[in-house]
Design a protein around this motif. Structure first.
Motif: not given
Length: 831
Positions: A415-431
């Protein structure tokens, strides 16, 4: 004759055998007559932790105790198990059986069987089944029996073709075989059974043999008594990894076993329902009479009416049968109708594929073309089935006597991958960003997370449901985040890359000590044009955490002598880990040199660049407790809560785990020499319940005269390729390559030496599963004081699992300066 394994008959037979043994109690040793023969393996219970070893001897051997001696290294048998003997009316052999229990999953064992007084077999080996989803290969075939009409090719009257087929099957090295019955033409013929077992023993002594019952077995004792199978031995099931296997008994008569089929139906429904509830990814069923057949036997109406609706209901993937002496394979069928007419690739087919694997010796028969059949062939044959961890199953039909390709088809359930949540939704480079979802795959391999047009290169963990990755260097702004695997690509999720970067703001060191004889420093570089406010957090082996604040001016370096802060003392309170952070957002680079007079006799120093991220997984390819070497692990827990870490030592193709509790914001030290004792070359993996940092310092007196120490921070994941720019085989230099294979299969590795004179040399090495291999480079390149003996190296795992590679090197520089250093190779997956 009672149609199941005659345990009651066994009891009577054992009484007769006991009386015979009393008469023979003082008889002389049978000598060669007592030697084991017909050795065969099977599973009666859990395929990952047990294996039953069976063999035959002459009858009437006084005092015979069936015994198996076994271990995980060739020629070394650390364990012994004994079993039972039995015979049956009309038998020409005594059957010996020993079930080995408490085995480790996905492991190879070496064994001999027999009796101390009557002799042993030569050594053989077998593998246990994987206990979890993992790649493995099995074979399926049937109808090996001798015939009664002239053969169209060859002669199987003495199982000559069966022998050729078993040799070909053995060359495929299957984990086990399923046999679709009709071993011999006449099930009560002892001589035929003895010859049959003679021919199969080279295969069956190394690979469990799981058979169903067929019409030519005819419910005779010789079938049920000679092989140990689960349950009532007529219908049973077992699991290997993520595959559930169900064996059924289709009886003796074409189109006439409705009662027998109906008797098994409730058990079959319950068996498949339980397998699905337990999370089995694949359902494979095997029995003798093929429900769909184009030859003289024809379709079996009783099987179709009784079992096919159950297969359809529970989504059986693959059905193997025999009875018809040719190869025949259907398209995926549901309710007897073709549901996918692709010739060889089926993506989540809504039906079952039926394979007639019907002759590894039995006289060949004719077939008739039919619309439901994808391939038909009148030839001796068998099937090799590769179950892959990426949710595909590849079935390869091979010509029986030589193993050449007959045909191949693939069932793909990935089954192709599916994203449910991205945490955090905003971050610095390297985070670090955590991506939750499904079907990411158990290991990263060639999969990736994309932040817009930029692929992440640093991953702190990867599992089927969660990925932790660092935001790659990209312009600030909103991008589309996605996960890409070999199966497909997830949906896009919006993600914002914030201005600035946390890369080079946080640095971690697991090792450090202020004991007498050690001088640790922390060196901080500020490459920017503004001052950096820096906080050093010291986490001791005992006692309270201590913090130190300082300012590092622009384009400058600050040096901290740690003993000026922690003092000196010969106790765990003066062992420390450290975290160095830029508190005002200015990038810094931090190293930790450490100079030592180890135990008052070994002098030197080592230095590491800190790591920017903690991880739950650390791997090390090098480590030894041989004379003159002291190996340590330093574990830093930077978290505010306790973490449990499992340190798994890998040596002698075995894994040896130990658990250690890491108090919050602390450093813990492990002596590998104390854990393992002397004379071990070892690789290791550290898996923790929370993110930690792990280093491995080593102190040595190499060759009895070169003394020093080196230290590395581990790799956070294995990789396919490692690169080393430095290496020399000049006099007074001794370079090594240490390769760790943490996977469950062999890794085929190619080392390319790139010499200073412009020439290359390739070396191929097989690294067994769960093991460490060491290469002394001078054994390949020799020694010489010229550019041809300076080298760089690439180390590539060309097939099999990803690996970890380190390069330790010991030297007497200039003939007078002894020491050594060690690095983990460069790879793009490393921070």
């Amino acid at each position: 004759m009672t149609p199941f394994r005659a345990r009651s008959l066994r009891a009577a037979a054992l009484l007769l055998a006991a009386a015979a043994l009393l008469l023979l109690a003082f008889a002389p040793s049978a000598g060669a007559a007592g030697e084991p023969r017909h050795v065969h393996l099977s599973w009666e219970s859990d395929a990952s932790t047990t294996t039953t070893v069976s063999w035959h001897t002459d009858t009437g051997l006084a005092g015979y105790v069936p015994t198996v001696r076994y271990g995980t290294s060739p020629g070394t048998y650390s364990k012994t198990s004994t079993g039972a003997s039995h015979t049956y009316p009309g038998a020409t052999v005594e059957v010996r059986e020993v079930e080995l229990t408490g085995l480790s999953a996905a492991s190879r064992y070496y064994y001999v069987c027999g009796d101390p007084g009557y002799g042993w077999t030569s050594e053989a080996s077998f593998r246990t089944a994987p206990g979890v989803r993992s790649a493995f290969t099995f074979c399926a075939y049937g109808d090996s029996r001798d015939g009664w009409w002239p053969f169209e090719s060859g002669d199987n009257s003495n199982f000559e073709i069966w022998e050729q087929c078993t040799n070909s099957i053995a060359a495929q090295d299957p984990l086990f075989s399923i046999f679709t019955a009709d071993a011999v033409r006449t099930g009560d013929s002892e001589s035929k059974w003895n010859t049959w077992y003679d021919k199969v023993a080279p295969l069956s002594s190394r690979s469990p043999f799981m058979s169903c019952h067929g019409n030519h077995e005819n419910y005779e004792d010789a079938f049920f008594e000679r092989i140990a199978l689960p349950g009532n031995e007529r219908w049973y099931s077992f699991d290997v990894g993520n595959v559930h296997f169900t064996c059924l008994d289709s009886g003796l008569t074409d189109d006439g076993e409705e009662a027998l089929i109906g008797q098994q139906k409730p058990w079959l429904e319950a068996d498949l329902a339980a397998a699905k509830a337990a999370g089995a990814d694949w359902l494979v069923v095997y029995f003798h009479r093929a429900p769909y057949a184009s030859g003289s036997h024809g379709d079996q109406s009783d099987v179709i009416a009784g079992w096919i609706p159950v297969f359809d209901q529970y989504g059986v993937d693959l059905v193997f049968c025999g009875h018809n002496h040719y190869y025949e394979r259907t398209f995926p069928l549901k309710n007897g109708n073709v549901v996918d007419d692709d010739p060889g690739y089926y993506y989540k087919p809504p039906g079952s594929v039926y394979v007639t694997a019907g002759s590894v010796g039995a006289p060949l028969a004719d077939f008739n073309p039919g619309a439901k059949y994808a391939r038909q062939e009148k030839s001796y044959h068998y099937c090799t089935v590769e179950v892959l961890a990426n949710d595909t199953m590849t079935v390869t039909a091979r010509y029986g006597t030589n193993g050449n390709l007959l045909e191949q088809f693939v069932i793909d359930k990935a089954t192709p991958p599916a994203i449910e949540e991205v945490s955090p939704a905003a971050a610095l480079v390297g985070a670090q960003v955590t991506i939750s979802g499904t079907d990411f795959g158990d290991a990263r391999a060639d999969s990736a997370v994309w932040f817009g047009d930029t692929q992440a290169s640093v991953y702190t963990s990867w599992s089927d449901t969660e990925i932790k990755a660092l935001v790659p260097a990209s312009p600030a702004g909103e991008v589309q985040l996605r996960v890409e695997t070999a199966i497909g690509t997830s949906q896009n999720e919006p993600f914002t890359i914030l201005p600035g970067s946390i890369q080079m703001m946080d640095w971690y060191f697991a090792e450090g000590t202020c004991r007498p004889g050690f001088e640790p420093y922390i060196c901080i570089q500020n490459p920017g044009d503004e001052a950096a406010q820096v906080r050093i957090t010291y986490m001791p082996g005992q006692g309270d955490v201590l913090e130190e604040d300082l300012e590092v001016g622009p384009s400058s370096r600050a040096t901290v002598r740690v003993k000026d802060v922690l003092g000196e003392g010969d106790d765990p309170a003066h062992d420390f880990s450290a975290a160095v952070s830029s508190t005002n957002g200015k990038p810094i680079i931090v190293e930790r040199p450490l100079y030592f007079d180890y135990t008052g006799s070994i002098t030197g120093g080592h230095d590491v660049l800190g790591t920017n991220t903690a991880s739950e997984d650390w791997l090390f390819a090098e480590g030894t407790t041989h004379g003159g070497f002291d190996t340590w692990f330093c574990l830093q827990n930077p978290n505010d809560s306790e973490v449990v870490a499992t340190v798994t030592y890998v040596y002698d193709a075995e894994e040896h785990p130990r658990d250690v509790t890491l108090p919050p914001r602390s450093r813990t030290t492990i002596s590998v020499n104390e854990d393992l004792g002397p004379a071990r070359d070892v690789a290791a993996r550290v898996e923790a319940s929370g993110p930690v940092i792990v280093e491995r310092p080593m102190y040595f007196r190499y060759g009895g005269s070169i003394e020093g120490g080196h230290c590395v921070i581990g790799a956070t994941e294995p990789a396919r390729e490692f690169y080393f720019a430095e290496g020399s085989c000049r006099p007074d230099f001794d370079p090594y390559l240490c390769l760790q294979n943490p996977g469950g299969a062999e890794a085929s590795v190619r080392i390319t030496y790139m010499r200073g004179d412009g020439t290359n040399l390739d070396q191929e090495i097989a690294v067994p599963p769960h093991s460490r291999s060491t290469v002394r480079v001078k054994d390949q390149l020799g020694e010489g004081d010229d550019p041809a003996h300076d080298f760089s190296a690439s180390v590539v795992s060309e097939s099999g699992p990803e690996i970890i590679v380190e390069r330790p090197m010991y030297f007497r520089y200039g003939g007078t300066l002894p020491g050594g250093h060690c690095v983990i190779g460069y790879t793009v997956t490393q921070p």
